[in-house]
Scaffold this active site. Structure first.
Site, PDB file in Angstrom:
ATOM      1  N   ASP A   1       2.308  -1.152 -12.624  1.00  0.00           N
ATOM      2  CA  ASP A   1       0.897  -0.980 -12.295  1.00  0.00           C
ATOM      3  C   ASP A   1       0.516   0.396 -11.793  1.00  0.00           C
ATOM      4  O   ASP A   1      -0.677   0.705 -11.697  1.00  0.00           O
ATOM      5  CB  ASP A   1       0.470  -2.036 -11.275  1.00  0.00           C
ATOM      6  CG  ASP A   1       0.282  -3.400 -11.916  1.00  0.00           C
ATOM      7  OD1 ASP A   1      -0.048  -3.437 -13.108  1.00  0.00           O
ATOM      8  OD2 ASP A   1       0.479  -4.417 -11.235  1.00  0.00           O
TER       9      ASP A   1
ATOM     10  N   TYR B   1      -4.983  -9.429 -11.152  1.00  0.00           N
ATOM     11  CA  TYR B   1      -4.337  -9.702  -9.869  1.00  0.00           C
ATOM     12  C   TYR B   1      -4.922  -8.856  -8.747  1.00  0.00           C
ATOM     13  O   TYR B   1      -5.276  -7.696  -8.934  1.00  0.00           O
ATOM     14  CB  TYR B   1      -2.833  -9.433  -9.948  1.00  0.00           C
ATOM     15  CG  TYR B   1      -2.002 -10.689 -10.113  1.00  0.00           C
ATOM     16  CD1 TYR B   1      -2.019 -11.680  -9.138  1.00  0.00           C
ATOM     17  CD2 TYR B   1      -1.204 -10.878 -11.237  1.00  0.00           C
ATOM     18  CE1 TYR B   1      -1.262 -12.835  -9.289  1.00  0.00           C
ATOM     19  CE2 TYR B   1      -0.445 -12.023 -11.396  1.00  0.00           C
ATOM     20  CZ  TYR B   1      -0.469 -12.998 -10.416  1.00  0.00           C
ATOM     21  OH  TYR B   1       0.271 -14.138 -10.565  1.00  0.00           O
TER      22      TYR B   1
END
Length: 841
Positions: free
Chosen positions: A432, A515
């Site tokens: 990420d 998320y």
């Protein structure tokens, strides 16, 4: 008349027989009476406050901030002080790790456009893949030696020079490439220079196919023409919609193995709230390599476990009846799709119509903040904050009781590796930092993400199309843990008491696509630091059929909750008693002991535990996992510094909740780019050329990562050297129906502790005056006497929480001027990235 609110009287330790000390039988009825009156008074106040909050009426307390006697007491009760933290006193008048300001970013861009290097730059907000454009500008942290020199002298001549890291996509070059540059010193002057930043990488070049994600890539008309338009009829019949109407696509990653291509799978989803939970049964493998969108194309199509190499062969099967149809599409008319939203459902729970308890610092906030320098102090702790595009919040120069404990505490990377029986889930392995954890931070929700009285700090980040300021990117607050940090019930003098377990929390939340990652740094009064990451948000789900059972759980009619691992890596540069440190391994094992005194009723042998201590003195032996059953552990110690008892001072690394490492090793999608995830922790020599265990470019280069973590470990000595510990948290996430609509932070959490281990001569939390010490009565039946060290409960009327409000982040264009507010669709593109691609003709 109602009894007044008053402080409980304390009892001196040498005066056990006093007027306050009475037997419980004599005061029970009196206490009940007082308690009943207090309850009635508080109930009346609650009724007034509820009426105020619901009707909009106003309450005035006699023209002053106090509540006069009448109904509540004979003495006035003042309104609590406002929740403004007192000013902090940083050890240095600068923050060497401060983020770049908007002015500095604009100044750097202007300089790059006019530099003699002739970069031929196109503004990022209009750039195409075939252009040269600035992708990123952020601060580049100074060397540790320079910072420590300045902190030791505080001489203005020793202030570390300020530099920026600039990433440029060189799409217009004969051979397109990505380059990172070091620009400085700042501010821009005739002495400012620009050079390639290569010393932090293990590869000579950054291939263009590994470049940063840019939503503008998906605005080119070729995308719709080549990928979506040929399948229009099939979308409508098989999926129940069209890409520019009721369907959206989401991409997998990584996009490349070694930079020789840029390809990934798209899966289709219903375009409805919570679309992450509405996957459909069709996938397309697309090629977006190079800089010429006219050459982009799709390479494969998979529908209901049938594979097609071209759009033509797929559509032929669709029209001639040879295509095996899957589950018919579900439309909003046939099924209520609100199950994937966050709207409240179910019966109202008993008393849940009342607001729950909230934290109030009745005597005022007990932590200090310097907003300009982003420096915080609390109960002997002091630290600076930093913030960057890749991973967001980081902490620096962490001191306790005027001694540096940690130089750097910084998240490095976040991995999510999925599994499944379809092209999308079986090929998803996300890192990420590529998407920008810091860039994905949004304002925190006051009263929900953080307590009402929390203090907020801003963060500024750069993107290719503009700059953003989040006013509430970080929150700070003190909380009562609800349990004592130490206590004992005893009967000898001064052995009965408790110390309150107060904590300071520093929190930030990044929403990366589906998320939400909550990063927390929790400071304790005993010198312990707890690092915790918890997750919420939507599952990145898959399409359910009977062949998916081995890869997850069915969580709705056609929705699979896919099994996946999360691993988040942290860099912890501990300086225990100074920079020279060593790595101590402690092992607990079983032994059979024979001693001359064992010839008693129990036999001649005793089976018991023993401790083995050894130092790990070579980097190659410092790629570590926690021992089975946690029988032992690891401590960073300074063998040249001992406590009063002659034991080397140290800080132990304790596993907290869910200490995991990555399950799958050997997958080509994580072949070398996430080697750090294979361990619970690792320890290496600190080097300025090894600032991070990963890089944003690692995501798309698993076969040839620019930062290969294993190359940090080359047999160097670890004895009394400046060491860095790389620590992982994470979870093996086996989703269940309770992950709908969102994963819960109480179970989707992981942590570790850094705690003093022979660092002090005693438990320093005993220094706290937020404690109580009791003495047994001299006369049986009398109450215990006690001292509270003069720290008694404060009484005041809490200030009303501010009315809830939430605004989008403040945006600026590339010239540093306020930009028009983004539309909802623009905000979605910036937040959900390539995980939600809405193709438009």
């Amino acid at each position: 008349m109602a009894r007044r609110y008053g402080q409980l009287k304390t009892v001196a330790l040498d005066e056990p027989d006093n007027k306050w000390a009475r037997t419980s039988s004599r005061i029970t009825s009196h206490r009940l009476g007082v308690l009943f009156i207090i309850i009635l008074a508080l109930a009346s106040l609650t009724a007034i406050q509820v009426n105020h909050s619901t009707s909009g009426s106003e309450i005035f307390f006699g023209g002053s901030e106090s509540l006069a006697g009448g109904g509540l007491g004979e003495e006035d009760i003042e309104i609590c002080v406002s929740n403004i933290p007192p000013a902090a006193h940083p050890p240095a008048p600068i923050n060497p790790w401060a983020s770049l300001t908007i002015h500095e970013m604009v100044e750097i861009q202007t300089w790059l456009l006019s530099t003699p290097a002739n970069l031929n730059l196109t503004r990022g907000d209009i750039a195409r893949p075939s252009d040269n454009s600035i992708y990123m500008i952020q601060s580049y942290y100074p060397s540790k030696a320079d910072v420590l020199k300045y902190f030791a002298s505080l001489d203005p001549h020793d202030v570390p020079a300020r530099f920026a890291r600039v990433t440029i996509h060189h799409g217009a070059a004969m051979e397109p490439v990505i380059r990172d540059y070091l620009v400085g010193p700042l501010p821009v002057t005739p002495t400012t220079k620009m050079r390639a930043l290569t010393e932090i990488y293990h590869t000579e070049t950054l291939p263009y196919n590994a470049r940063g994600y840019d939503a503008l890539d998906w605005n080119v008309p070729e995308i719709y023409t080549k990928i979506a338009a040929p399948l229009a009829d099939a979308y409508k019949e098989l999926l129940g919609g069209s890409p520019n109407d009721t369907l959206v696509a989401g991409g997998t990653g990584p996009f490349s193995f070694d930079g020789s291509f840029r390809r990934f799978w798209l899966n289709w989803q219903r375009d409805t709230p919570g679309f992450w939970l509405h996957p459909l049964n069709l996938w397309q493998y697309v090629d977006v390599s190079g800089t010429d969108p006219s050459k982009w194309d799709q390479l494969k199509i998979v529908y209901n476990h049938q594979v097609f190499d071209t759009a033509e062969s797929f559509m032929d099967a669709f029209h001639n009846g040879t295509l095996k149809r899957g589950v018919p599409p579900v439309t909003k008319k046939e099924e209520d799709l609100s199950w994937s939203t966050r709207e409240r459902i179910g019966a109202l729970r008993d008393l849940d119509n009342l607001p729950g308890p909230r934290s109030v610092s009745f005597a005022g906030l007990r932590y200090r903040v310097d907003h300009d320098l982003q420096y915080i102090s609390w109960m002997g702790w002091g630290l600076y904050l930093g913030f960057d595009r890749d991973m967001g919040l980081n902490l620096w120069d962490i001191r306790f009781r005027d001694e540096r404990i940690i130089y750097e505490l910084k998240p490095q990377e976040a991995l999510a590796q999925y599994t499944g029986n379809d092209p999308y889930k079986s090929s998803t392995a996300l890192l990420d930092s590529y998407f920008g954890m810091g860039q994905s931070v949004r304002d925190l929700l006051p009263g929900y993400d953080c307590p009402d009285e929390a203090t907020y700090l801003p963060a500024t980040t750069f993107s290719a199309t503009g700059m953003m300021v989040r006013k509430r990117a970080i929150c700070i607050f003190e909380q009562d843990s609800g349990r004592p940090i130490s206590r004992h019930l005893g009967f000898e003098r001064s052995e009965f008491g408790a110390v309150k377990g107060y904590q300071l929390v520093i929190r930030s939340i990044a929403t990366v696509g589906n998320y939400d990652y909550c990063f927390e740094y929790i400071f304790h009064v005993d010198g312990t630091i707890e690092v915790r990451v918890s997750a919420s948000g939507y599952l990145l789900s898959g399409f359910w059929d009977d062949e998916q059972g081995a890869y997850g759980s069915k969580i709705w009619n056609t929705t699979l909750g896919s099994l996946h691992d999360h691993v988040i890596n942290f860099k912890v540069d501990l300086d225990v008693g100074g920079t020279p440190n060593s790595l101590l391994k402690t092992t607990l094992s079983q032994e059979v002991a024979n001693q001359p005194w064992f010839g008693d009723d129990w036999g001649e042998e005793v089976i018991q535990q023993r401790i083995t201590r050894e130092y790990i003195d070579n980097e190659d032996e410092a790629l570590l996992k926690f021992p089975t059953n946690f029988q032992g552990g690891y401590t960073i110690v300074n063998t040249n510094e001992t406590n009063k008892w002659g034991i080397p001072r140290g800080y132990a690394i304790h596993p907290g909740y869910s200490p995991v490492y990555n399950t799958v090793v050997g997958s080509k999608r994580l072949l070398k780019n996430a080697n750090w995830a294979r361990y619970n922790l690792a320890v290496s020599r600190r080097k300025d050329t090894e600032p991070s265990s990963s890089s944003m470019w690692n995501f798309n280069l698993p076969g040839a990562p620019p930062v290969d973590f294993h190359k940090f470990f080359d047999g160097e000595n670890l004895t009394q050297e400046d060491l860095v510990t790389w620590i992982n948290v994470g979870m093996h996430h086996l989703p269940s129906s309770e992950d709908v609509p969102n994963t819960r932070t109480n179970t989707a959490a992981s942590s570790f502790f850094l705690t003093p281990f022979n660092y002090f001569d005693y438990d320093v939390s005993i220094e706290s005056t937020n404690a109580i010490l009791l003495q047994p009565p001299m006369t049986p039946g009398d109450p215990f006497s006690y001292t509270d060290y003069g720290v008694r409960p404060a009484h005041c009327i809490p200030q009303s929480p501010a009315a809830f409000e939430y605004y989008p982040e403040k945006e600026y264009d590339l010239d540093g001027k306020p930009a028009p507010p983004s539309t909802v669709e623009e905000m979605r593109k910036a937040s959900e990235l390539y995980l939600r691609l809405k193709f438009e003709p």
